[in-house]
Design an enzyme around this catalytic site. Structure first.
Site, PDB file in Angstrom:
ATOM      1  N   GLU A 187      -1.142  -1.505  -4.720  1.00 39.74           N
ATOM      2  CA  GLU A 187      -2.363  -0.714  -4.859  1.00 39.74           C
ATOM      3  C   GLU A 187      -2.103   0.407  -5.848  1.00 39.74           C
ATOM      4  O   GLU A 187      -1.083   1.096  -5.785  1.00 39.74           O
ATOM      5  CB  GLU A 187      -2.782  -0.142  -3.501  1.00 39.74           C
ATOM      6  CG  GLU A 187      -4.097   0.588  -3.555  1.00 39.74           C
ATOM      7  CD  GLU A 187      -4.569   1.033  -2.188  1.00 39.74           C
ATOM      8  OE1 GLU A 187      -4.699   2.264  -2.001  1.00 39.74           O
ATOM      9  OE2 GLU A 187      -4.805   0.171  -1.323  1.00 39.74           O
ATOM     10  N   ASP A 204       0.876  -1.169   0.000  1.00 40.57           N
ATOM     11  CA  ASP A 204       0.000   0.000   0.000  1.00 40.57           C
ATOM     12  C   ASP A 204       0.913   1.219   0.000  1.00 40.57           C
ATOM     13  O   ASP A 204       1.469   1.588   1.036  1.00 40.57           O
ATOM     14  CB  ASP A 204      -0.895  -0.011   1.243  1.00 40.57           C
ATOM     15  CG  ASP A 204      -1.745   1.243   1.362  1.00 40.57           C
ATOM     16  OD1 ASP A 204      -2.184   1.770   0.324  1.00 40.57           O
ATOM     17  OD2 ASP A 204      -1.968   1.696   2.499  1.00 40.57           O
ATOM     18  N   ASP A 207      -2.335   0.813   7.479  1.00 44.40           N
ATOM     19  CA  ASP A 207      -1.551   0.750   6.242  1.00 44.40           C
ATOM     20  C   ASP A 207      -0.970  -0.648   6.034  1.00 44.40           C
ATOM     21  O   ASP A 207      -0.886  -1.133   4.910  1.00 44.40           O
ATOM     22  CB  ASP A 207      -0.431   1.792   6.253  1.00 44.40           C
ATOM     23  CG  ASP A 207      -0.974   3.198   6.355  1.00 44.40           C
ATOM     24  OD1 ASP A 207      -1.553   3.676   5.365  1.00 44.40           O
ATOM     25  OD2 ASP A 207      -0.836   3.812   7.426  1.00 44.40           O
TER      26      ASP A 207
END
Length: 191
Positions: A85, A25, A158
């Site tokens: 992502e 991420d 996260d």
């Protein structure tokens, strides 16, 4: 660069030669990651955590730290696939551009290791994990914990998002984990 990591529990037993997926991420302040082992049926969380960069550091230094952290994770775990992502489009154009820089150094680290890269929009990751593309961070953490049968959700959020990216790659219908007998170089050159 500061790294916080945990080694949570397992979902179920896996075969002797599972595929490893490094999920990421991206972020310039906090980059979340998760390493998931997947045998085609079950997944196990091996490690998750975050790479933090000091806000006071100039952007090039922060990007260097992110690249070095991802390269170190790749070297240590030797994943078969990297799941990242994709950029979301923030209202603030500068935020979107800076996030693109972070993604760039992450993609560079994976490309330098000749790893296949799978990119997923945030809504696709959310839908794969929770069933809805509009899931909250709390819903994502809850479902990641449930899918992996963890006692607690990966922290911080996260890190859970990095794990979710890895799980999304594992759950994708096109995911093809390495077959027994395949040399490591074969699995790293496939896209």
């Amino acid at each position: 660069m500061t790294r916080a990591a945990t080694r949570p529990g397992v979902m179920a037993s896996v075969s002797a030669r599972p595929s490893l997926v490094l999920g990421i991420d991206p972020g310039t302040a906090v980059t979340g990651y998760g390493v998931v082992s997947y045998d085609g049926r079950t997944a196990t969380l091996l490690e998750c955590g975050v790479i933090r960069t000091p806000a006071a550091d100039p952007l090039p230094s922060r990007l260097h730290n992110i690249h070095a952290g991802i390269a170190e994770l790749i070297e240590r775990h030797r994943p078969d696939t990297v799941a990242v992502e994709d950029v979301f489009y923030a209202r603030n154009v500068r935020t979107t551009i800076v996030l693109g820089h972070a993604r760039g150094v992450i993609l560079l680290a994976a490309a330098q290791a000749a790893l296949p890269i799978r990119e997923y929009p945030p809504a696709e990751i959310k839908k794969a994990i929770t069933g809805t593309g509009a899931a909250t961070k709390q819903q994502m953490q809850f479902m990641v914990a449930k899918l992996l049968r963890l006692k607690t959700a990966p922290q911080p959020a996260d890190a859970a998002d990095g794990v979710a990216a890895a799980l999304c790659a594992c759950l994708a219908p096109t995911f093809d984990p390495p077959r027994l007998g395949r040399s490591p170089s074969d699995s790293r050159t496939r896209l």
